[in-house]
Design a protein around this motif. Structure first.
Motif, short mmCIF file in Angstrom:
data_model
loop_
_atom_site.label_atom_id
_atom_site.label_comp_id
_atom_site.label_asym_id
_atom_site.label_seq_id
_atom_site.Cartn_x
_atom_site.Cartn_y
_atom_site.Cartn_z
N VAL A 104 -0.23 12.30 -8.74
CA VAL A 104 -0.41 11.06 -7.99
C VAL A 104 -1.33 11.30 -6.80
N GLN A 105 -2.24 10.38 -6.57
CA GLN A 105 -3.02 10.38 -5.33
C GLN A 105 -2.41 9.28 -4.48
N TYR A 106 -1.54 9.67 -3.54
CA TYR A 106 -0.84 8.70 -2.70
C TYR A 106 -1.66 8.46 -1.43
N ALA A 107 -2.81 7.85 -1.64
CA ALA A 107 -3.75 7.53 -0.57
C ALA A 107 -4.63 6.39 -1.05
N ARG A 108 -5.33 5.77 -0.12
CA ARG A 108 -6.23 4.66 -0.48
C ARG A 108 -7.39 5.14 -1.34
N LYS A 122 -2.56 2.07 -2.70
CA LYS A 122 -2.65 3.48 -3.07
C LYS A 122 -3.31 3.63 -4.43
N ILE A 123 -4.02 4.73 -4.63
CA ILE A 123 -4.63 5.02 -5.93
C ILE A 123 -3.52 5.09 -6.98
N GLY A 124 -2.49 5.87 -6.73
CA GLY A 124 -1.37 6.00 -7.65
C GLY A 124 -1.57 7.14 -8.64
#
Length: 142
Positions: A104-108, A122-124
């Motif tokens: 997961v990329q837990y960021a914008r 979030k990217i997810g």
């Protein structure tokens, strides 16, 4: 033939388009699935494209059911590096067993800056796969 320069006409020069190195990559930001982890993070699995998200791993890694991804996300984070989270899960079918990894990329934005989920999003999930094999067995999608 008469030649008139752009400067003589008072023309405005327009810069060339920005190179692809600085442009955001196209991807489908719609949400296919969503799960909340034990720490309260709401994690979307977006349709994405061939490089990340559902369209990437459902083809390349043969994960075709949201419940496979959601099961791993329902557990605690196993590895964390900034906004990159890694979740591990296990899929069982009788005596058959396979370890599932969900990244997961837990960021914008993605770490490379090529993808942006938008303000407040979030990217997810960027990928999911079965550890140790290129494609997950078909039985995980039953």
């Amino acid at each position: 033939m008469i030649t008139i320069s752009a400067a003589a006409l008072g023309a405005v020069l327009v810069a060339a388009p920005v190179s692809d190195a600085f442009a955001e990559r196209h991807w489908d930001k719609r949400t296919k699935c969503e799960e909340t982890d034990p720490d309260g993070r709401v994690i979307p699995t977006r349709y994405g494209n061939g490089d990340l998200g559902w369209n990437h791993f459902s083809g390349k890694h043969n994960i075709k059911k949201c419940r496979v991804v959601d099961a791993a996300l329902a557990g605690k984070v196993d590895k964390k590096n900034g906004g990159r989270l890694e979740y591990h899960g296990v899929a069982l079918n009788g005596r058959k067993r396979v370890n599932i990894v969900v990244i997961v990329q837990y960021a914008r934005r993605t770490a490379d800056g090529e993808y942006d989920a938008g303000k407040g999003k979030k990217i997810g999930v960027i990928t999911a796969y079965c550890k140790g094999v290129t494609k997950c067995p078909n039985w995980i999608n039953e």
